[in-house]
Every structure is written in structure tokens, then in C-alpha cells.
Write an enzyme that holds these catalytic residues in place. Structure first.
Site, PDB file in Angstrom:
ATOM      1  N   ASP A 107       1.447   0.324  12.058  1.00  0.00           N
ATOM      2  CA  ASP A 107       1.292  -0.989  12.693  1.00  0.00           C
ATOM      3  C   ASP A 107       2.562  -1.839  12.646  1.00  0.00           C
ATOM      4  O   ASP A 107       2.492  -3.055  12.766  1.00  0.00           O
ATOM      5  CB  ASP A 107       0.128  -1.749  12.026  1.00  0.00           C
ATOM      6  CG  ASP A 107       0.362  -1.956  10.533  1.00  0.00           C
ATOM      7  OD1 ASP A 107       1.326  -1.386   9.985  1.00  0.00           O
ATOM      8  OD2 ASP A 107      -0.427  -2.684   9.913  1.00  0.00           O
TER       9      ASP A 107
ATOM     10  N   ARG B 106      -6.039  -1.261   8.918  1.00  0.00           N
ATOM     11  CA  ARG B 106      -5.991  -2.739   8.916  1.00  0.00           C
ATOM     12  C   ARG B 106      -6.352  -3.275  10.294  1.00  0.00           C
ATOM     13  O   ARG B 106      -7.349  -2.905  10.850  1.00  0.00           O
ATOM     14  CB  ARG B 106      -4.603  -3.226   8.468  1.00  0.00           C
ATOM     15  CG  ARG B 106      -4.380  -2.969   7.000  1.00  0.00           C
ATOM     16  CD  ARG B 106      -3.893  -4.221   6.289  1.00  0.00           C
ATOM     17  NE  ARG B 106      -3.053  -3.831   5.169  1.00  0.00           N
ATOM     18  CZ  ARG B 106      -2.176  -4.620   4.581  1.00  0.00           C
ATOM     19  NH1 ARG B 106      -1.993  -5.849   5.001  1.00  0.00           N
ATOM     20  NH2 ARG B 106      -1.477  -4.202   3.567  1.00  0.00           N
TER      21      ARG B 106
ATOM     22  N   GLU C 204     -16.865  10.823  20.364  1.00  0.00           N
ATOM     23  CA  GLU C 204     -17.482  10.333  21.595  1.00  0.00           C
ATOM     24  C   GLU C 204     -17.226   8.839  21.775  1.00  0.00           C
ATOM     25  O   GLU C 204     -17.078   8.352  22.889  1.00  0.00           O
ATOM     26  CB  GLU C 204     -18.986  10.588  21.511  1.00  0.00           C
ATOM     27  CG  GLU C 204     -19.647  10.520  22.847  1.00  0.00           C
ATOM     28  CD  GLU C 204     -21.140  10.774  22.723  1.00  0.00           C
ATOM     29  OE1 GLU C 204     -21.592  11.272  21.680  1.00  0.00           O
ATOM     30  OE2 GLU C 204     -21.836  10.449  23.687  1.00  0.00           O
TER      31      GLU C 204
ATOM     32  N   ARG D   8     -25.628   8.941  10.004  1.00  0.00           N
ATOM     33  CA  ARG D   8     -25.025   8.995   8.672  1.00  0.00           C
ATOM     34  C   ARG D   8     -23.634   8.373   8.753  1.00  0.00           C
ATOM     35  O   ARG D   8     -22.856   8.714   9.641  1.00  0.00           O
ATOM     36  CB  ARG D   8     -24.889  10.437   8.175  1.00  0.00           C
ATOM     37  CG  ARG D   8     -26.202  11.105   7.841  1.00  0.00           C
ATOM     38  CD  ARG D   8     -26.862  10.478   6.605  1.00  0.00           C
ATOM     39  NE  ARG D   8     -28.072  11.181   6.246  1.00  0.00           N
ATOM     40  CZ  ARG D   8     -29.268  10.970   6.799  1.00  0.00           C
ATOM     41  NH1 ARG D   8     -29.416  10.067   7.750  1.00  0.00           N
ATOM     42  NH2 ARG D   8     -30.323  11.656   6.402  1.00  0.00           N
TER      43      ARG D   8
ATOM     44  N   GLN E 182      -7.641   8.614   2.467  1.00  0.00           N
ATOM     45  CA  GLN E 182      -6.678   8.602   3.583  1.00  0.00           C
ATOM     46  C   GLN E 182      -5.261   8.275   3.146  1.00  0.00           C
ATOM     47  O   GLN E 182      -4.306   8.467   3.884  1.00  0.00           O
ATOM     48  CB  GLN E 182      -7.113   7.575   4.645  1.00  0.00           C
ATOM     49  CG  GLN E 182      -8.425   7.909   5.289  1.00  0.00           C
ATOM     50  CD  GLN E 182      -9.035   6.712   6.005  1.00  0.00           C
ATOM     51  OE1 GLN E 182      -8.820   6.501   7.179  1.00  0.00           O
ATOM     52  NE2 GLN E 182      -9.797   5.916   5.280  1.00  0.00           N
TER      53      GLN E 182
ATOM     54  N   ARG F  44       1.299  -5.115  -5.791  1.00  0.00           N
ATOM     55  CA  ARG F  44       1.300  -6.370  -5.044  1.00  0.00           C
ATOM     56  C   ARG F  44       1.698  -7.429  -6.066  1.00  0.00           C
ATOM     57  O   ARG F  44       1.181  -7.460  -7.179  1.00  0.00           O
ATOM     58  CB  ARG F  44      -0.069  -6.618  -4.435  1.00  0.00           C
ATOM     59  CG  ARG F  44      -0.412  -5.498  -3.448  1.00  0.00           C
ATOM     60  CD  ARG F  44      -1.433  -5.883  -2.407  1.00  0.00           C
ATOM     61  NE  ARG F  44      -1.192  -5.148  -1.168  1.00  0.00           N
ATOM     62  CZ  ARG F  44      -1.818  -4.003  -0.831  1.00  0.00           C
ATOM     63  NH1 ARG F  44      -2.718  -3.479  -1.623  1.00  0.00           N
ATOM     64  NH2 ARG F  44      -1.537  -3.409   0.302  1.00  0.00           N
TER      65      ARG F  44
ATOM     66  N   THR G 241       3.711   2.832   5.664  1.00  0.00           N
ATOM     67  CA  THR G 241       2.288   2.492   5.737  1.00  0.00           C
ATOM     68  C   THR G 241       1.575   3.546   6.568  1.00  0.00           C
ATOM     69  O   THR G 241       2.142   4.047   7.541  1.00  0.00           O
ATOM     70  CB  THR G 241       2.057   1.101   6.360  1.00  0.00           C
ATOM     71  OG1 THR G 241       0.689   0.987   6.762  1.00  0.00           O
ATOM     72  CG2 THR G 241       2.929   0.865   7.586  1.00  0.00           C
TER      73      THR G 241
ATOM     74  N   ASP H 119      -0.865   2.901   8.385  1.00  0.00           N
ATOM     75  CA  ASP H 119      -1.520   2.215   9.514  1.00  0.00           C
ATOM     76  C   ASP H 119      -0.760   2.337  10.845  1.00  0.00           C
ATOM     77  O   ASP H 119      -1.333   2.076  11.893  1.00  0.00           O
ATOM     78  CB  ASP H 119      -1.705   0.727   9.194  1.00  0.00           C
ATOM     79  CG  ASP H 119      -2.484   0.516   7.906  1.00  0.00           C
ATOM     80  OD1 ASP H 119      -3.283   1.403   7.556  1.00  0.00           O
ATOM     81  OD2 ASP H 119      -2.293  -0.517   7.249  1.00  0.00           O
TER      82      ASP H 119
ATOM     83  N   GLY I  46       0.840  -1.206   0.000  1.00  0.00           N
ATOM     84  CA  GLY I  46       0.000   0.000   0.000  1.00  0.00           C
ATOM     85  C   GLY I  46       0.870   1.249   0.000  1.00  0.00           C
ATOM     86  O   GLY I  46       1.857   1.316   0.714  1.00  0.00           O
TER      87      GLY I  46
ATOM     88  N   HIS J  46      -9.878   5.457   0.401  1.00  0.00           N
ATOM     89  CA  HIS J  46      -8.532   5.747  -0.114  1.00  0.00           C
ATOM     90  C   HIS J  46      -8.117   7.207  -0.063  1.00  0.00           C
ATOM     91  O   HIS J  46      -6.946   7.520  -0.286  1.00  0.00           O
ATOM     92  CB  HIS J  46      -8.394   5.211  -1.542  1.00  0.00           C
ATOM     93  CG  HIS J  46      -8.072   3.760  -1.547  1.00  0.00           C
ATOM     94  ND1 HIS J  46      -9.021   2.794  -1.308  1.00  0.00           N
ATOM     95  CD2 HIS J  46      -6.909   3.101  -1.708  1.00  0.00           C
ATOM     96  CE1 HIS J  46      -8.453   1.605  -1.344  1.00  0.00           C
ATOM     97  NE2 HIS J  46      -7.167   1.762  -1.588  1.00  0.00           N
TER      98      HIS J  46
HETATM   99  P1  ADP Z   1       2.104  -4.159   2.643  1.00  0.00           P
HETATM  100  O1  ADP Z   1       3.572  -4.145   2.416  1.00  0.00           O
HETATM  101  O2  ADP Z   1       1.498  -2.805   2.497  1.00  0.00           O
HETATM  102  O3  ADP Z   1       1.732  -4.843   3.944  1.00  0.00           O
HETATM  103  P2  ADP Z   1       1.286  -6.516   1.103  1.00  0.00           P
HETATM  104  O4  ADP Z   1       1.003  -7.347   2.302  1.00  0.00           O
HETATM  105  O5  ADP Z   1       0.304  -6.573  -0.009  1.00  0.00           O
HETATM  106  O6  ADP Z   1       1.429  -4.972   1.442  1.00  0.00           O
HETATM  107  O7  ADP Z   1       2.701  -6.956   0.534  1.00  0.00           O
HETATM  108  C1  ADP Z   1       3.252  -6.365  -0.618  1.00  0.00           C
HETATM  109  C2  ADP Z   1       4.017  -7.368  -1.432  1.00  0.00           C
HETATM  110  O8  ADP Z   1       5.089  -7.920  -0.648  1.00  0.00           O
HETATM  111  C3  ADP Z   1       3.222  -8.587  -1.865  1.00  0.00           C
HETATM  112  O9  ADP Z   1       2.472  -8.373  -3.023  1.00  0.00           O
HETATM  113  C4  ADP Z   1       4.317  -9.607  -2.101  1.00  0.00           C
HETATM  114  O10 ADP Z   1       4.949  -9.400  -3.324  1.00  0.00           O
HETATM  115  C5  ADP Z   1       5.282  -9.282  -0.970  1.00  0.00           C
HETATM  116  N1  ADP Z   1       4.981 -10.132   0.200  1.00  0.00           N
HETATM  117  C6  ADP Z   1       4.040  -9.945   1.147  1.00  0.00           C
HETATM  118  N2  ADP Z   1       4.023 -10.938   2.050  1.00  0.00           N
HETATM  119  C7  ADP Z   1       4.989 -11.799   1.662  1.00  0.00           C
HETATM  120  C8  ADP Z   1       5.480 -13.048   2.166  1.00  0.00           C
HETATM  121  N3  ADP Z   1       4.969 -13.608   3.266  1.00  0.00           N
HETATM  122  N4  ADP Z   1       6.484 -13.650   1.499  1.00  0.00           N
HETATM  123  C9  ADP Z   1       7.010 -13.094   0.386  1.00  0.00           C
HETATM  124  N5  ADP Z   1       6.598 -11.944  -0.140  1.00  0.00           N
HETATM  125  C10 ADP Z   1       5.602 -11.291   0.473  1.00  0.00           C
END
Ligand code: ADP
Length: 319
Positions: A130, A172, A188, A244, A252, A72, A126, A128, A11, A250
């Protein structure tokens, strides 16, 4: 190491450009060569990469998104894919990699380094916030500001109509953005995955506060607890009040990065480049108590980051 590659993956987040720019200019300043790898790990596999100059990263500091593109990539999830990525790096003499991305991207980086021995330094990119071991991730501040801007506007209209405004925010599995929105936006109710809640109690409290004279309410829902739309419907049925729902989505992710995101991303980019050039590997740079710190890559991807309980308490106390 003199010849390094930089990519953004997963992301996107505002400030990734600032980080990549800092990596590029630091490497060049130190007399190295730097390659921009496009569209995350996919660029390594499709050989979409080129050597960058200082000018390549001009005029991007103030932009959201990432000039390198992000993606991805399924093929990179397999050992064969990662070996191919490594071969394509080797062909160009790229000796190490800076990976800017979220949890998943750092996981992939760790595997690539373990399987091929190629040195890798990660940066947490990110919105997030996180990633374990750092209290800051690139983009989290801009995203929080975007949310507050939306909440300010929603407050105006909710107040005018005496409504309940339900706002679903990203994050997430992490409630950081929602909690910050709660504190800085004066919500709140803040519903986050880190804490159990009873929606019926939430509804009863909302009714009570209206009986006590409140004109409108703001309920922030972290995406990690479920759909804001469903929760809004439930609150409307239960309280019989006018609700509402806004799902910020997105919006964000985008926007010009804040000063904090630009400065911190620049600091992290510089550190990443210097560390990689000095031969370090399997580290993620982040912040702890205002200072840049090195976090073990393995620790960063295996531990779950807790949400600071002081933030949660503060959000609760100030409603
Ligand atoms: P973020 O980095 O934002 O958490 P993703 O989880 O989609 O996003 O991961 C981005 C890319 O990193 C994936 O499309 C993949 O190519 C690679 N990736 C993610 N997890 C793994 C994993 N467990 N092993 C190998 N490559 C990974």
C-alpha cells in the site's frame, strides 16, 4: 557518508531480513560502517544498537520476520523523542539511516530527517503493498502466496461440504492482497475497500450461482471493508446456506520469503545503501514496471496508492 544505521519498524514482513542483509553487505563492500538498530525506533531511543559485520547477517536470508526486531514506539512520535534519537545516533557517529517499514515508519523517517537534517532512505516493508509510487512492497509476494495456500485448502473442504467459504485477508485499507487472492485463488466474490458493494446483491448472486449448479463458493474479504466474521454471519442469514469463516490473521505475516521477495528486497537494500552513501536523502526505493525506482519520501507518504483497476477487472471477469 560512511557510517550508516539500519532498522526495521512497524509491522514485520517476510523479506525484511533480505533487505537488511543487502544493506549491511553493500555498505561493508563499499568500505563503510553499518549499525544494526534493534526494535525499530525504540532501539534508537533505548540505545539498542551495535556495529554489524558480514557474519551478523549470515543465515537470515531465508527467514521471515526480522533479525533486527521491530516495534511500535510512542516516544518517537514526539519531536523530543526524535531529537533524542538523533543525539544517540550522533554519539556513535551514525550519519544516515535506512528505514525499512510501512507507511507509519516512513512518516516517522520523514519527520526525523526534516527536524534534524539526518539523511534517510526508506524501503517499503509491508505485506499490504500500500505504499504510493511503487507497485511492490517487501513481503507482499510471500503473503499473497500464503493466502493462496490457505485458499487451496479451504476450497477442498468447502467443495466437499458444498459450503460458502469466507476468508478474511489482511491489507489494512488496501485491497491488493484480497484482489490477488481473488485472481490467483479463483474467488467468486472479492470485497475490497477501493470499491463499493451491496452485500444484499452479493447474497442474491451467491444464491443464483448455486441454482445454476455451483457446488461451493469462495468469498474473499479484505480486512479494510470490515470483519469477515460479521460478513459471514450476514451471508449465512441472508442466503440460508452453510457458511464457514476463516480469518487468516498473522499467519500472513510469517514464513520463508518467496524468491521474488528475496530478490527484490536484496535489490532494494543494495540501492538504499548506495544512495545513502552517495549522500541522497528523503527517497524511498521501490519498483515500477520491473525496475528499481527512487520515489520522493514526501510523495510516498502523502499520496494514497490506487489499486490497479486492471486487477479488479480481471478478478471480476474470471468468476
Ligand atoms: P507501519 O510502519 O507498519 O505502518 P506504524 O504505523 O505502527 O507501522 O508505525 C511504526 C512506528 O513508526 C510507530 O510506532 C512510530 O514510532 C513511527 N511513526 C508512525 N507514524 C508516525 C508519525 N506520524 N510521526 C512520527 N513517527 C511515526
Amino acid at each position: 557518508i560512511k557510517n550508516i544505521g539500519v532498522l526495521t519498524s512497524g509491522g514485520d514482513s517476510p523479506g525484511m531480513n533480505a533487505a537488511a542483509r543487502a544493506v549491511v553487505r553493500t555498505v561493508l563492500y563499499e568500505g563503510g560502517k553499518v549499525w544494526g538498530i534493534y526494535d525499530g525506533y525504540r532501539g534508537l531511543l533505548d540505545e539498542k544498537m551495535e556495529e554489524l559485520t558480514s557474519r551478523s547477517v549470515a543465515d537470515i536470508l531465508q527467514r521471515g520476520g526480522t533479525f533486527l526486531g521491530t516495534a511500535r514506539c510512542k516516544r518517537f512520535m514526539t519531536p523530543e523523542g526524535r531529537m533524542e534519537a538523533y543525539e544517540n545516533m550522533k554519539k556513535r557517529g551514525i550519519e544516515g539511516l535506512v528505514v525499512i517499514g510501512g507507511d507509519g515508519s516512513l512518516r516517522g523517517a520523514s519527520k526525523l530527517s526534516a527536524e534534524t537534517g539526518v539523511p534517510i532512505v526508506g524501503l517499503p516493508g509491508t505485506i499490504d503493498n500500500d505504499v504510493w509510487g511503487t507497485d511492490y512492497t517487501i513481503g507482499c509476494d510471500t503473503a499473497a502466496n500464503t493466502i493462496i495456500d490457505a485458499i487451496n485448502k479451504l476450497r477442498d473442504t468447502a467443495s466437499a461440504h458444498s459450503r460458502i467459504a469466507v476468508v478474511e485477508v489482511m491489507g489494512r485499507r488496501c485491497g491488493w492482497l484480497a484482489t490477488l487472492a481473488g485472481i490467483a485463488g479463483g474467488a467468486e466474490v472479492v470485497l475490497i475497500p477501493e470499491r463499493e458493494f451491496d452485500l444484499d446483491d452479493v447474497c442474491a448472486n451467491l444464491v443464483k450461482s448455486y441454482e445454476n449448479g455451483r457446488r461451493y463458493s469462495l468469498v474473499v474479504v479484505a480486512e479494510g471493508v470490515g470483519s469477515g466474521i460479521d460478513i459471514g454471519k450476514y451471508i449465512e442469514e441472508k442466503t440460508q446456506m452453510d457458511v464457514r469463516v476463516s480469518v487468516l490473521g498473522h499467519i500472513q505475516r510469517g514464513g520463508s520469503p518467496t524468491v521474488q521477495d528475496r530478490v527484490k528486497a536484496s535489490q532494494l537494500g543494495e540501492k538504499a545503501a548506495l544512495a545513502l552513501m552517495a549522500g541522497q536523502t528523503d527517497v524511498v526505493f521501490g519498483f515500477n514496471k520491473g525496475k528499481v525506482v527512487a520515489i520522493n519520501l514526501h510523495d510516498a507518504i502523502t499520496n494514497k496508492k490506487p489499486l490497479d483497476p486492471e486487477y479488479i477487472e480481471l478478478a471480476d471477469m474470471l468468476v
